[in-house]
Design a protein around this motif. Structure first.
Motif, PDB file in Angstrom:
ATOM      1  N   LEU A 285       9.231   8.199   0.762  1.00 26.15           N
ATOM      2  CA  LEU A 285       8.334   7.047   0.632  1.00 26.15           C
ATOM      3  C   LEU A 285       8.868   6.028  -0.365  1.00 26.15           C
ATOM      4  O   LEU A 285       8.667   4.818  -0.182  1.00 26.15           O
ATOM      5  N   SER A 286       9.546   6.484  -1.400  1.00 23.50           N
ATOM      6  CA  SER A 286      10.137   5.552  -2.369  1.00 23.50           C
ATOM      7  C   SER A 286      11.206   4.681  -1.719  1.00 23.50           C
ATOM      8  O   SER A 286      11.271   3.469  -1.974  1.00 23.50           O
TER       9      SER A 286
ATOM     10  N   SER B  47       0.824  -1.213   0.000  1.00 20.19           N
ATOM     11  CA  SER B  47       0.000   0.000   0.000  1.00 20.19           C
ATOM     12  C   SER B  47       0.856   1.260   0.000  1.00 20.19           C
ATOM     13  O   SER B  47       0.392   2.335  -0.401  1.00 20.19           O
ATOM     14  N   LEU B  48       2.126   1.143   0.439  1.00 16.85           N
ATOM     15  CA  LEU B  48       3.024   2.301   0.375  1.00 16.85           C
ATOM     16  C   LEU B  48       3.278   2.740  -1.068  1.00 16.85           C
ATOM     17  O   LEU B  48       3.556   3.910  -1.325  1.00 16.85           O
ATOM     18  N   GLY B  49       3.188   1.795  -2.002  1.00 17.93           N
ATOM     19  CA  GLY B  49       3.393   2.149  -3.406  1.00 17.93           C
ATOM     20  C   GLY B  49       2.358   3.136  -3.918  1.00 17.93           C
ATOM     21  O   GLY B  49       2.665   3.987  -4.756  1.00 17.93           O
ATOM     22  N   TYR B  50       1.135   3.040  -3.422  1.00 18.29           N
ATOM     23  CA  TYR B  50       0.094   3.988  -3.834  1.00 18.29           C
ATOM     24  C   TYR B  50       0.370   5.370  -3.258  1.00 18.29           C
ATOM     25  O   TYR B  50       0.056   6.379  -3.897  1.00 18.29           O
ATOM     26  N   LEU B  51       0.960   5.412  -2.070  1.00 17.54           N
ATOM     27  CA  LEU B  51       1.349   6.706  -1.518  1.00 17.54           C
ATOM     28  C   LEU B  51       2.485   7.331  -2.313  1.00 17.54           C
ATOM     29  O   LEU B  51       2.564   8.557  -2.443  1.00 17.54           O
ATOM     30  N   VAL B  52       3.371   6.490  -2.851  1.00 12.86           N
ATOM     31  CA  VAL B  52       4.459   7.003  -3.689  1.00 12.86           C
ATOM     32  C   VAL B  52       3.904   7.651  -4.953  1.00 12.86           C
ATOM     33  O   VAL B  52       4.399   8.685  -5.426  1.00 12.86           O
TER      34      VAL B  52
ATOM     35  N   CYS C 224      10.854   0.686  -1.214  1.00 12.38           N
ATOM     36  CA  CYS C 224      11.871  -0.198  -1.787  1.00 12.38           C
ATOM     37  C   CYS C 224      12.431  -1.152  -0.743  1.00 12.38           C
ATOM     38  O   CYS C 224      12.592  -2.344  -0.994  1.00 12.38           O
ATOM     39  N   ILE C 225      12.703  -0.643   0.453  1.00 13.00           N
ATOM     40  CA  ILE C 225      13.259  -1.487   1.515  1.00 13.00           C
ATOM     41  C   ILE C 225      12.271  -2.571   1.928  1.00 13.00           C
ATOM     42  O   ILE C 225      12.621  -3.751   2.075  1.00 13.00           O
ATOM     43  N   PHE C 226      11.025  -2.189   2.112  1.00 18.18           N
ATOM     44  CA  PHE C 226      10.018  -3.152   2.547  1.00 18.18           C
ATOM     45  C   PHE C 226       9.781  -4.228   1.501  1.00 18.18           C
ATOM     46  O   PHE C 226       9.642  -5.409   1.834  1.00 18.18           O
ATOM     47  N   GLN C 227       9.728  -3.849   0.236  1.00 17.05           N
ATOM     48  CA  GLN C 227       9.383  -4.809  -0.800  1.00 17.05           C
ATOM     49  C   GLN C 227      10.539  -5.723  -1.165  1.00 17.05           C
ATOM     50  O   GLN C 227      10.336  -6.904  -1.424  1.00 17.05           O
TER      51      GLN C 227
END
Length: 496
Positions: free
Chosen positions: A406-407, A390-395, A411-414
């Motif tokens: 946020l990028s 869901s962080l990707g949508y915030l990016v 990246c770290i989480f994924q």
């Protein structure tokens, strides 16, 4: 004129037909009209995009049209920084066909970029075909390191999962076998996506543009102002496989969360009989349907960039102005279905958390360690359900500094998702700890066995013990005593 340079040069050669060297009045007139757009010259055979200016030059000869010998046109088109001239066609407008045609025109060598030769005066145009210069992307060291670590962690997780939960007889298996098999599907699909991304996401068949070899022999109207190389095949195949396995990871996450809620809410040890078949249809079939529809609706061999990107092997998501386009397959083929899955997974997590963390009112006390374990259960389930995506949508909706931060977090989480799954679903399990402890004892025993391979006493094949060592010492002392006695006897005999 443009920037101090000539944009266009036009040479018209006229013959008056005179026989003497005297100059006589020819009564010939020339007229030029420059159309700033091609609104009066619409054609379905040429697709003009953002690179074409759309200007048309009209020339007419009055008086004696037969005096016109030829017309030469030389152009110096303005080329954008991210494009290069691929080809062009010298054309004139045919009012009978209501379209551009190349009759009576051809390409010629020119000191400028583009040169045309026509044997008549009419509405002239040059139809450009440009190639885009792509900035090919490569994985940075942080992403590559995270993905490699995740791949290794997932391999260990899969091997341990196969050994403990799958590679057993039906009597040895404990609990619901299908629930454990779903976990294996999640690990496998995520590992397949990571390996494909590491090995194939970089486009190995790059379209390097050559601008100096323009074909001057063929004056053919290009179909599009944007030239796209025909598809070579591998990059499109990698894109389709990446799309499928990533969607399959999300669908199997949802299947696992659903069956977990069913087991918790019903307090049963088994799932409904129809669940196995339904879960396989959803887990493997739904991603295949979405991938097939996306590929079939947007892909063509002559224009593969309508389906995928050229910079790296993934779904196309931006238009020609590098702006996000909701009509591209990146949105409706991936972002939209994944967003629906993430919302569903978030609901499953809330239901699981409420069920797991519910405190029985009959209990008078609750230990802090128990609450901590419940929190770990909910957090590990959030990792498995892929809610960090869901962080990707915030990016996508963020800008400036927030977008950069946020990028990095995304990246770290994924890239470390496989490592997170290993920590929460393998490293913390008693079976893995026991196997790791057993492996440590095995290595220690093997090293000790190698140290006790050779012995100097009689019973060297027997295990070394305190008693055998004592026996060996006694035998050594007895032999020493016997030798001393023999030595004393011989000395006595010599003295006698």
């Amino acid at each position: 004129m443009g920037n101090g340079l000539v944009d266009a040069l036009i040479y018209i050669n006229l013959t008056t037909g005179g026989t003497s060297g005297r100059k006589t009045a020819s009564n010939i007139s020339l007229g030029f009209v420059l159309y700033q757009n091609d609104g009066f010259f619409r054609t379905p055979s040429y697709n003009k995009q953002r690179w074409s200016s759309g200007r048309v030059l009209a020339a007419s000869v009055g008086g004696h049209e037969e005096a016109l010998h030829h017309v030469e046109l030389h152009f110096n088109p303005s080329i954008l920084n991210d494009t290069s001239l691929h080809d062009y066609a010298c054309v004139s407008w045919d009012y009978n066909l209501e379209d551009w045609c190349t009759k009576g025109c051809k390409k010629i060598n020119s000191s400028m970029t583009v040169g045309c030769f026509c044997n008549h005066a009419t509405n002239f145009a040059v139809l450009w075909s440009y190639s885009e210069k792509y900035q090919y992307r490569y994985l940075d060291y942080i992403s590559m390191a995270g993905l490699i670590i995740s791949a290794v962690a997932l391999v260990i997780t899969i091997v341990h999962h196969l050994k403990v939960n799958v590679c057993k007889t039906a009597r040895e298996r404990q609990g619901n076998f299908h629930a454990k098999l779903v976990l294996l599907y999640i690990y496998t699909t995520l590992l397949a996506f990571i390996l494909l991304f590491l090995c194939g996401s970089d486009n190995h068949h790059k379209s390097y543009n050559v601008t100096s070899n323009l074909d001057l022999q063929t004056n053919k109207i290009p179909e599009n102002s944007r030239h796209v190389e025909p598809d070579a095949g591998p990059c499109t195949a990698i894109t389709a496989l990446l799309h499928y396995f990533l969607l399959a990871t999300f669908t199997w996450n949802s299947v696992y969360g659903t069956q977990l809620v069913l087991l918790l809410r019903s307090l049963r040890s088994s799932l409904p009989p129809y669940w196995t078949r339904l879960s396989h249809v959803v887990g493997w079939g739904l991603p295949a349907v979405i991938m097939a529809i996306t590929l079939g609706a947007t892909y063509s061999v002559n224009n593969p960039l309508n389906y995928r990107q050229e910079e790296f092997c993934w779904l196309a998501g931006v238009d020609q102005n590098k702006q996000f386009d909701f009509a591209k397959p990146m949105f409706w083929g991936f972002l939209l279905p994944v967003s629906l899955i993430l919302v569903y997974n978030a609901v499953l997590l809330v239901v699981t958390a409420l069920t797991t963390c519910k405190i029985d009112p009959k209990l008078r006390s609750t230990k802090k360690t128990t609450l901590w374990k419940k929190f770990l259960v909910c957090f590990s389930l959030a990792v498995l359900l892929g809610l960090s995506w869901s962080l990707g949508y915030l990016v996508l909706v963020s800008h400036a500094h927030a977008h950069h931060v946020l990028s990095i977090i995304f990246c770290i989480f994924q890239t470390t998702q496989g490592l997170q799954i290993f920590i929460f679903f393998t490293a913390r399990t008693p079976t893995f700890r026991a196997a790791l402890k057993h492996s440590g004892h095995t290595i220690t025993s093997a090293s000790l066995a190698r140290a006790q391979t050779y012995y100097l006493w009689e019973n060297f094949k027997k295990a070394l013990s305190f008693e055998s060592y004592k026996k060996w010492e006694n035998s050594k002392s007895e032999s020493t005593a016997m030798s001393e006695m023999n030595t004393s006897a011989s000395c006595g005999e010599e003295m006698t």
